[in-house]
Design an enzyme around this catalytic site. Structure first.
Site, short mmCIF file in Angstrom:
data_model
loop_
_atom_site.label_atom_id
_atom_site.label_comp_id
_atom_site.label_asym_id
_atom_site.label_seq_id
_atom_site.Cartn_x
_atom_site.Cartn_y
_atom_site.Cartn_z
N TYR A 129 -20.23 -13.65 -9.17
CA TYR A 129 -19.03 -14.64 -9.44
C TYR A 129 -17.99 -13.63 -10.10
O TYR A 129 -18.23 -12.90 -10.99
CB TYR A 129 -19.50 -15.77 -10.49
N HIS A 130 -16.69 -13.65 -9.85
CA HIS A 130 -15.69 -12.73 -10.33
C HIS A 130 -14.87 -13.29 -11.36
O HIS A 130 -14.27 -14.47 -11.25
CB HIS A 130 -14.77 -12.50 -9.19
N GLY A 131 -15.00 -13.06 -12.64
CA GLY A 131 -14.21 -13.61 -13.93
C GLY A 131 -12.81 -12.73 -13.72
O GLY A 131 -12.31 -12.23 -12.71
N GLU A 202 -10.54 -15.49 -6.48
CA GLU A 202 -11.45 -16.03 -7.56
C GLU A 202 -10.83 -15.66 -8.95
O GLU A 202 -11.19 -16.63 -9.55
CB GLU A 202 -12.94 -15.67 -7.03
#
Length: 330
Positions: A129-131, A202
């Site tokens: 998951y990309h912050g 994202e």
């Protein structure tokens, strides 16, 4: 005040800036600029003790953290010496990894779980998951270098390669922008490769609800199928509380979708607790199509979010978790 304004209008020899200064001094209701400067000097005299009282402890804390960072590097000095003796770039890579690892420990109390799911040798595709800013991924790469002695290759967005001066950093840490053939080649060579299917979209347009913005992307799954490697899902708790974006504003979304320019403002840098979790590997299965494998991977990453992240994310709560030694298991 009226007389002086009239003077400015009547006397063309006075420059415009001088008039503005006169107006500003009149607005402050001070008789002259000297009075204003005296007033500032008085304020400085009054508040200097308070400034010293609060600023000096900050410098002490900074010095303490720099001392901790030095000890962190010193602890690994023999490893660094050995790395430099093998290759200057190996040494540089390990030095930067040590500095990033020290920053992770000091600023975010960084912890990494599931390292046993990462192979000591051989290829694997890591999907994460990309912050808003992927500092958690930088910390992860540093840990892999220090604990596994491996360099994790990464797939980066095209705009990274257009930033002036970034090329040496991207080269040393084996960052590529694709295409699929290059990704398969890296895995076929036995390397670890990490990719975020959500990417910049994202990063900018997800939020504290940790929604996966993958669309129908399945190219990463096709890479894993072609290279016949397992996929390892990854997620970092509180990554959205460390940095946040203003991607909810429609104008920024329109600019990105129209011009592919990531102009969305990002704010934060809060010292919240970061915990990165590596899920169980999804083994290569020739019976799965790319779309099926992509959906299976998405469910695995979502399961990590559901298990380890309280929704919606809260910055204050994430700060308090620095003092909480228990992981979120519910």
């Amino acid at each position: 005040m009226l007389e002086r304004n009239e003077t400015c209008t009547a006397d063309p020899s006075l420059i415009y800036l001088t008039c503005l200064v006169h107006l500003f001094v009149d607005w402050l209701e001070l008789d002259s600029l000297e009075d204003y400067l005296n007033y500032l000097d008085y304020l400085l005299w009054v508040f200097t003790p308070l400034i010293i009282v609060f600023i000096l402890p900050v410098f002490i804390v900074i010095f303490l953290y720099l001392s901790i960072l030095f000890l962190h590097v010193y602890k690994r000095k023999n490893e660094l010496k050995e790395a430099y003796s093998n290759s200057i770039w190996d040494g540089a890579r390990k030095t930067l990894a040590t500095l990033w690892d020290g920053h992770a420990t000091i600023w975010h109390g960084y912890e990494l779980y599931g390292m046993e799911n990462l192979p000591d040798e051989g290829p694997a595709l890591i999907v994460y998951y990309h912050g808003a800013l992927p500092v958690d991924y930088y910390y992860f790469v540093a840990k892999v270098i220090l604990l596994k002695g491996r360099t994790c290759h990464s797939v980066g967005d095209h705009f990274l390669f257009k930033i002036p001066g970034f090329k040496p950093l991207l080269d040393v840490f084996s960052v590529i922008h694709g295409p699929k053939e290059e990704c398969v080649k890296a895995l076929a060579s036995g390397h670890l490769l990490a990719i975020s299917p959500g990417g910049v979209r994202e990063a900018l347009f997800s939020d504290e609800n940790y929604i996966l913005v993958w669309g129908k992307r399945s190219g990463f799954a096709q890479v894993a199928i072609d290279a016949q490697v397992p996929i390892i899902p990854m997620f970092t708790q509180n990554v959205r509380e460390g940095f946040r974006s203003l991607g909810g504003i429609r104008l920024f979304r329109w600019i990105y979708e129209r011009f592919k320019i990531p102009l969305v403002p990002i704010y934060g840098g809060f010292p919240v607790k970061f915990r990165t979790y590596l899920g169980e590997p999804i083994p290569y299965d020739p019976s799965l199509s790319a779309a099926q494998l992509a959906e299976k991977t998405k469910c695995a990453v979502q399961a990590l979010i559901d298990k380890h992240q309280k929704i919606p994310g809260n910055i204050f709560r994430a700060l308090l978790e620095r003092f909480d030694r228990l992981q979120k298991e519910e």
